[in-house]
Design an enzyme around this catalytic site. Sequence first.
Site, mmCIF file in Angstrom:
data_model
loop_
_atom_site.group_PDB
_atom_site.id
_atom_site.type_symbol
_atom_site.label_atom_id
_atom_site.label_comp_id
_atom_site.label_asym_id
_atom_site.label_seq_id
_atom_site.Cartn_x
_atom_site.Cartn_y
_atom_site.Cartn_z
ATOM 1 N N SER A 109 0.861 -1.132 0.048
ATOM 2 C CA SER A 109 0.118 0.060 0.115
ATOM 3 C C SER A 109 0.679 1.346 0.108
ATOM 4 O O SER A 109 0.559 1.954 0.654
ATOM 5 C CB SER A 109 -1.020 0.016 1.183
ATOM 6 O OG SER A 109 -1.927 -0.997 1.087
ATOM 7 N N SER A 110 1.851 1.272 -1.045
ATOM 8 C CA SER A 110 2.600 2.741 -0.984
ATOM 9 C C SER A 110 1.832 3.708 -1.597
ATOM 10 O O SER A 110 1.894 4.913 -1.087
ATOM 11 C CB SER A 110 3.986 2.337 -1.784
ATOM 12 O OG SER A 110 3.448 1.789 -2.908
ATOM 13 N N ASP A 151 -6.930 -0.206 2.663
ATOM 14 C CA ASP A 151 -5.620 0.215 2.802
ATOM 15 C C ASP A 151 -5.498 1.639 3.423
ATOM 16 O O ASP A 151 -4.486 1.963 4.357
ATOM 17 C CB ASP A 151 -4.830 0.226 1.251
ATOM 18 C CG ASP A 151 -5.204 -0.936 0.536
ATOM 19 O OD1 ASP A 151 -5.342 -1.962 1.257
ATOM 20 O OD2 ASP A 151 -5.050 -0.942 -0.597
HETATM 21 C C1 GLA Z 1 -6.652 -3.767 -2.802
HETATM 22 C C2 GLA Z 1 -7.803 -2.692 -2.276
HETATM 23 C C3 GLA Z 1 -8.197 -3.027 -1.262
HETATM 24 C C4 GLA Z 1 -8.780 -4.644 -0.785
HETATM 25 C C5 GLA Z 1 -7.582 -5.310 -1.314
HETATM 26 C C6 GLA Z 1 -8.027 -6.819 -1.563
HETATM 27 O O1 GLA Z 1 -5.588 -3.502 -1.873
HETATM 28 O O2 GLA Z 1 -7.049 -1.324 -2.559
HETATM 29 O O3 GLA Z 1 -9.397 -2.180 -0.993
HETATM 30 O O4 GLA Z 1 -9.999 -4.738 -1.760
HETATM 31 O O5 GLA Z 1 -6.992 -4.985 -2.653
HETATM 32 O O6 GLA Z 1 -8.457 -7.301 -0.201
#
Ligand code: GLA
Length: 344
Positions: A109-110, A151
């Site tokens: 999640s950068s 995220d």
């Molecule tokens: C990505 C999306 C999240 C989530 C995941 C799967 O990271 O940004 O919102 O849906 O995939 O869990």
Amino acid sequence: MVAEEPSEVRATAPGRVNLIGDHTDHTGGLVLPMAIDLATVVEGRRGGDAVVVTSEDRAGRAVIGLDGAIVDGSPGWSCYVAGVVAEVAPPTGLDATVRTTLPLGGGLSSSAALEVAVALALGGPDDPVELARLCRRAEQRATGVPCGIMDQLASAAGVEGHALLIDCTDETVEPVSMPSAIEVVVVDSGQARELVGSPYAERVAACRSAEAAIGPLRRADPSDLAAIDDPTIRRRARHVVTENARVRAAVEALRAGDLAEVGRLVDASHESLRHDFEVSTPELDDLVARLRRHPGVLGARLTGAGFGGCVVALARPGALTGWAPERSWTVTPARGAHRVTGLG
Ligand code: GLA
């Protein structure tokens, strides 16, 4: 109008790893991520009539008008900054640098960390849920991908030493203490992952079709699934319904100190993502299998959206020391995003 005094600001936002509960957030389900001790820092001075963010990690400078328009010549990642500017609608600009200890585009999640740090630096909301909602909208604006809130909310609401049980229907966050007998190791598969152009949106649409047949998946139970005619849609829905149950069970097992059960649930989550939701890849499956064979590993699964990216292993402390060190990170649950103003 009186011009706002320029002021120094430093905003820090962590990345996240999801322990269990993937592809549940976009149907208001349950997730169990944790904010991690790898983070993005945006530091600079408020003022002026543009948002200028210069990267210390990769080439380029994002220049964004206060209306959210990207000035020509800005690099690709500028779309995240622009999405945030459009959502915050700040009265004045910002001249800042950005640096990060997160692997870029690696499934930790950068992009959410960048959004959250920029939003805070621009004077976005202090309340973590408000901040995460804003940044989720910014991400959707930037990418067109119909992502859930996990995220951004994990980054905004992290609690040191704790994973976060997030209920994505009412957007509540319950910290769950992480036992010191579990080490969380993230391994990058090396398979590049881009949600734009991936089947992510198609999976979200499949969940919507299932909900049109049986109502909110969040409230469904396995016996409801038989009413879904299409076998593919039924499998997608089965993943979501069983994954929500696994998240609840994992929280109970963590609280009870039943680490073997936590590992079993993590393994089962991967199998469901692989077979029912079909977001794994041979590379991810192979990595998961190799990790599971390693002594001291309790469980391993793909983490995040899938289609490449990272795998997470829960292991006895030290069990994976030295394992693929060039592309693995032992992470600890960290504090969420925060901002300091008026520096020096
Ligand atoms: C990505 C999306 C999240 C989530 C995941 C799967 O990271 O940004 O919102 O849906 O995939 O869990």
